[in-house]
Motif scaffolding. Structure first.
Motif, short mmCIF file in Angstrom:
data_model
loop_
_atom_site.label_atom_id
_atom_site.label_comp_id
_atom_site.label_asym_id
_atom_site.label_seq_id
_atom_site.Cartn_x
_atom_site.Cartn_y
_atom_site.Cartn_z
N VAL A 12 -15.71 23.77 -18.16
CA VAL A 12 -16.16 22.51 -18.76
C VAL A 12 -16.36 21.47 -17.67
CG1 VAL A 12 -15.48 20.61 -20.28
CG2 VAL A 12 -15.15 22.97 -21.03
N VAL A 13 -15.43 21.41 -16.72
CA VAL A 13 -15.54 20.46 -15.61
C VAL A 13 -16.73 20.84 -14.71
CG1 VAL A 13 -14.39 19.49 -13.58
CG2 VAL A 13 -13.11 19.86 -15.70
N GLY A 38 -23.01 25.57 -24.16
CA GLY A 38 -23.38 26.40 -25.30
C GLY A 38 -22.37 26.39 -26.44
N VAL A 39 -21.66 25.27 -26.61
CA VAL A 39 -20.70 25.16 -27.71
C VAL A 39 -20.99 23.88 -28.49
CG1 VAL A 39 -18.91 26.41 -26.45
CG2 VAL A 39 -18.94 23.92 -26.35
N ALA A 40 -20.41 23.79 -29.67
CA ALA A 40 -20.46 22.55 -30.43
C ALA A 40 -19.49 21.56 -29.79
CB ALA A 40 -20.08 22.80 -31.88
N THR A 41 -19.82 20.29 -29.88
CA THR A 41 -18.97 19.26 -29.25
C THR A 41 -17.50 19.39 -29.64
OG1 THR A 41 -20.87 17.78 -29.10
CG2 THR A 41 -18.69 16.78 -28.91
N PRO A 42 -17.16 19.60 -30.91
CA PRO A 42 -15.73 19.72 -31.25
C PRO A 42 -15.01 20.86 -30.51
CG PRO A 42 -17.01 19.34 -33.23
CD PRO A 42 -18.00 19.59 -32.12
N SER A 43 -15.74 21.87 -30.08
CA SER A 43 -15.12 22.97 -29.35
C SER A 43 -14.59 22.53 -27.98
CB SER A 43 -16.11 24.12 -29.15
OG SER A 43 -16.49 24.65 -30.40
N VAL A 48 -10.51 19.57 -23.30
CA VAL A 48 -10.31 18.18 -22.86
C VAL A 48 -10.08 17.32 -24.09
CG1 VAL A 48 -11.61 18.34 -20.70
CG2 VAL A 48 -12.80 17.71 -22.81
N ALA A 49 -9.19 16.35 -23.97
CA ALA A 49 -8.83 15.53 -25.13
C ALA A 49 -9.96 14.61 -25.57
CB ALA A 49 -7.58 14.71 -24.82
N GLN A 52 -12.79 10.37 -21.65
CA GLN A 52 -12.00 9.78 -20.57
C GLN A 52 -11.23 10.85 -19.81
OE1 GLN A 52 -9.38 6.59 -21.77
NE2 GLN A 52 -8.33 6.58 -19.82
N THR A 53 -10.65 11.79 -20.52
CA THR A 53 -9.92 12.88 -19.87
C THR A 53 -10.88 13.75 -19.06
OG1 THR A 53 -8.29 12.91 -21.64
CG2 THR A 53 -8.41 14.88 -20.26
N LEU A 54 -12.07 14.02 -19.60
CA LEU A 54 -13.05 14.80 -18.86
C LEU A 54 -13.45 14.06 -17.58
CD1 LEU A 54 -14.92 17.19 -18.53
CD2 LEU A 54 -16.58 16.02 -20.02
#
Length: 187
Positions: A12-13, A38-43, A48-49, A52-54
């Protein structure tokens, strides 16, 4: 959209850094990272919380990257040669990765996620200055001055703020020499 197998926080990072490199920090959104991975945002919330955490994770990765650059630049050097190499590596990093450099946290030492990476970067800078015999507050002030010089110059340079015809490399070399003279005066 089904969950993407093998998605991790690190991946993700990685995707977030790609977006930052392409679009700047402003382009970093959870929706854009989700689309990239390739995922839905909630995934993404499994990794990551929140945004901001990302951004904190991105900051850690950039700090680690800069630490590697700086370490390679000063390895085997000392004194003026090491400090000049560090300052040139710092400017080069900002020039080569302007969007990523824009993701550098201003004060990572007071953020739990970024503290370790920020400390390592500062330790490289302090180690580079060690041959001048600076300790305690003197070493911290010298590190801050170095950061102000390089960050200020790199920020103005990347923003196109130097419009006069004289060569930027000449100006930067003058700043490096000025800083080195200052350090030698403190030894």
């Amino acid at each position: 959209m089904p969950p993407r197998p093998g998605l991790t926080t690190a991946k993700v990072v990685d995707a977030a850094l790609e977006l930052v490199d392409e679009q700047g920090v402003e382009g970093l959104t959870l929706a854009a990272v989700a689309a990239r991975t390739g995922v839905a945002t909630p995934s993404l919330y499994k990794h990551v919380a929140n945004l901001q955490t990302l951004r904190g994770h991105v900051g850690v990765r950039v700090l680690e990257d800069m630490t590697d650059w700086f370490t390679k630049a000063v390895l085997g050097l000392s004194g003026d040669e090491a400090v000049a190499a560090l300052m040139h590596a710092y400017r080069a990093y900002a020039a080569e990765h302007p969007n990523r450099y824009g993701a550098v946290p201003m004060d990572p030492l007071h953020d739990e996620l970024q503290k370790a990476a920020g400390t390592k970067l500062i330790e490289v800078m302090l180690a580079t200055l060690r041959s001048y015999g600076l300790e305690g507050s003197d070493a911290i002030h010298a590190t801050r001055r170095l950061r102000v010089i390089v960050h200020g110059f790199a920020s103005i340079e990347s923003g196109g703020g130097f419009g006069l015809p004289e060569g930027l490399d000449d100006t930067y070399d003058q700043l490096v020499r000025m800083y080195l003279t200052d350090l030698r005066g403190q030894s």
